[in-house]
Design an enzyme around this catalytic site. Structure first.
Site, PDB file in Angstrom:
ATOM      1  N   SER A  18       0.834  -1.192   0.000  1.00 59.55           N
ATOM      2  CA  SER A  18       0.000   0.000   0.000  1.00 59.55           C
ATOM      3  C   SER A  18       0.882   1.260   0.000  1.00 59.55           C
ATOM      4  CB  SER A  18      -0.977  -0.032   1.177  1.00 59.55           C
ATOM      5  OG  SER A  18      -2.006   0.907   1.003  1.00 59.55           O
TER       6      SER A  18
ATOM      7  N   GLU B 258      -9.245  -5.550  -3.888  1.00 52.48           N
ATOM      8  CA  GLU B 258      -8.701  -4.284  -3.398  1.00 52.48           C
ATOM      9  C   GLU B 258      -9.811  -3.284  -3.105  1.00 52.48           C
ATOM     10  OE1 GLU B 258      -5.690  -3.746  -2.616  1.00 52.48           O
ATOM     11  OE2 GLU B 258      -4.385  -5.043  -3.795  1.00 52.48           O
TER      12      GLU B 258
ATOM     13  N   HIS C  55      -7.594  -5.839   0.457  1.00 46.20           N
ATOM     14  CA  HIS C  55      -6.404  -5.001   0.537  1.00 46.20           C
ATOM     15  C   HIS C  55      -5.666  -5.245   1.852  1.00 46.20           C
ATOM     16  CE1 HIS C  55      -3.862  -1.555  -0.330  1.00 46.20           C
ATOM     17  NE2 HIS C  55      -4.168  -1.003   0.838  1.00 46.20           N
TER      18      HIS C  55
END
Length: 520
Positions: free
Chosen positions: A211, A329, A428
């Site tokens: 990320s 995601e 995610h």
């Protein structure tokens, strides 16, 4: 004879010291602990830069002070200042502090002569949260794969990415912001100077992150201040090569931050802002998010140009890259909110989002019925959020033709949490615990999930060792991961149970988004 004896005694001393859990760094000796099986030496909370407090707030990291007595490196250093932003982040440190520039080392080396590959981890959290003390990014299990693992805390939010015109004037290079990225580069400098004493090879450093950590990896590849400090890179979900939203300019963030300082902190004087307690700044930010964009920016120094422009010009670090993203995601709720998914709502949303290009968008994000809109909307949300920027990074690095690229798609869903009725899939950040082999013990993992985790840790550590996830020769029970290339029909490693390679089947989605975003 005397010279040879001296060298022999030095080597013996380094072997004995590491075996005893004591290492001498450039600032002084540190003492760590050992894993339960005694195979991994662990050092936590080593200062790699001076505390960025007082006059050092909003300045590039400075040299840490030396110490004479042995530093007990047995506990994680404080996490950098942040608010309670992400509920899934659990920390094992004593709390937030501005005095947070510490790093950790997990090493399987028996001596300083091991010359093992080094993996330097950068956590995510939107440049606003995160810390090395999170259990899911503990380096012990990954270090069992024969690599030295390092992780560092770096400044976040207003402390790490605040921009202000007066900061540019005092900087000496007319720039402001990106202090958190500079912290990461300072940690890499520490690795270059010190990791040999821990049995690591300073010429075999791989940076990896997820990320915002993955975005940081792309920035470190682009910056002239850091691009020579590692030999390979791994990005998990994210880059700073630009997504579908226009990033604010430095001037825009400076103007917003001056306004924020005046209205929410009562002054835009740097002297007065530096004198304010860290908690007061943090409270103002959490109370009112008008404080500009506390994230990476083109500051003219660490990033002399945008990361995308640097890659477009081929001026990034030409190192092997392994990168990809997860199936889930994004969420279909981005499109439907609290409404029940339906074709009618989906078509209406697409028309509003893409206007005259809605027909082209529906061609690459099709849905045949109400049920199908759920999956398609989730795919689109994930692409807009983070997958597209990661794809662009992979493609632009591949275009130089100077480095191997390996692409993955992580697809293994996490078991339901207690009380959950709908799976979040391969959401995610869910890949982190697979790479580090730190899956929560309270979830109903299958044997295949645990095997996949071990395979991923092997792929990642192989890449650190050789620049190729397949490692030297063939590895039993590890499916071959082909390089990503036009000649081989853009092969992607699908990380599921079992993992398998196949040509990408959704390239048209990202080509459409590339064309559409250029029009905006």
């Amino acid at each position: 004879m005397i010279s040879r004896l001296s060298i022999a005694l030095t080597l013996l001393s380094s072997v004995t010291a590491l075996a005893a859990g004591v290492v001498t760094t450039d600032k002084g000796p540190v003492s760590g602990t050992a894993s339960a099986d005694s195979k991994i030496h662990i050092f936590k909370g080593i200062p790699y830069a001076a505390p960025p407090v007082g006059d050092l707030r909003w300045k590039a990291p400075q040299q840490a002070a030396s110490w004479n007595t042995t530093l007990q490196a047995t506990e994680f250093g404080p996490r950098c200042m942040q608010g309670p932003i992400y509920s899934d982040m659990i920390f094992r440190d004593k709390g937030p502090s501005e005095n947070c520039l510490h790093l950790n080392v997990w090493t399987p080396a028996a001596s300083a002569n091991a010359h093992l590959p080094v993996m330097v981890w950068i956590y995510g959290g939107g440049f606003a949260a995160g810390a090395t003390s999170e259990p899911r990014q503990d380096g012990e299990n990954l270090a069992h794969k024969g690599v030295v693992v390092v992780s560092m805390n770096y400044r976040l939010g207003i402390f790490g990415f605040f921009t202000h015109p007066d900061l540019a004037k005092e900087s000496g290079h007319n720039s402001t912001g990106n202090y958190g990225l500079m912290d990461q580069a300072a940690a890499l400098e520490w690795v270059k100077k010190n990791i040999a004493a821990f049995g690591g090879d300073p010429e075999k450093v791989t940076i990896f992150g997820e990320s915002a950590g993955s975005m940081s990896v792309s920035a470190l590849m682009a910056s002239p201040l850091s691009k020579d400090l590692f030999r390979s890179a791994i990005g998990e979900s994210g880059s700073l090569l630009g997504g579908l939203q226009k990033a604010p300019t430095l001037q825009e963030t400076e103007a917003a931050n001056v306004k924020f300082a005046k209205e929410d902190l009562g002054t835009d004087s740097l002297q007065e802002l530096r004198a304010k307690p860290a908690e007061e700044l943090m409270q103002a930010v959490m109370k009112n998010r008008r404080g500009g964009r506390f994230s990476a920016t083109v500051d003219g120094y660490f990033l002399p140009e945008s990361v995308r422009d640097i890659f477009a010009g081929g001026r990034q670090a030409h190192v092997p890259l392994l990168a990809g993203w997860n199936t889930d995601e994004g969420s279909y709720h981005t499109v439907f909110g609290k409404e029940k998914p339906s074709l009618e709502l989906y078509y209406a949303w697409m028309a509003k989002r893409f206007g005259d290009d809605a027909k082209a968008a529906l061609a690459v994000y099709p849905a045949a019925d109400d049920a199908a809109t759920k999956r398609t909307a989730g795919d689109l949300a994930g692409d807009q959020f983070i997958a597209f920027s990661t794809w662009r990074w992979i493609e632009m690095h591949l275009a130089t033709g100077q480095s191997k690229v390996f692409r993955y798609h992580f697809e293994d869903p996490t078991p339901l949490e207690p009380g959950e009725t709908e799976s979040r899939g391969a959401y995610h950040s869910s890949d982190i615990s697979f790479v580090f082999k730190t899956q929560r013990k309270d979830l109903a993992w299958r044997a295949g999930d645990k095997k996949l985790s071990d395979q991923m840790a092997t792929y990642w550590s192989n890449f650190a060792k050789t620049g190729d996830p397949n490692g030297p020769g063939s590895v039993p029970d590890l499916p071959k991961w082909p390089a990503y290339s036009v000649e081989d029909n853009y092969q992607v490693m699908h990380l599921n149970v079992p993992p398998h390679a196949a040509p990408t089947g959704n390239r048209a989605r990202y080509q459409f988004l590339e064309t559409w975003s250029a029009k905006q």
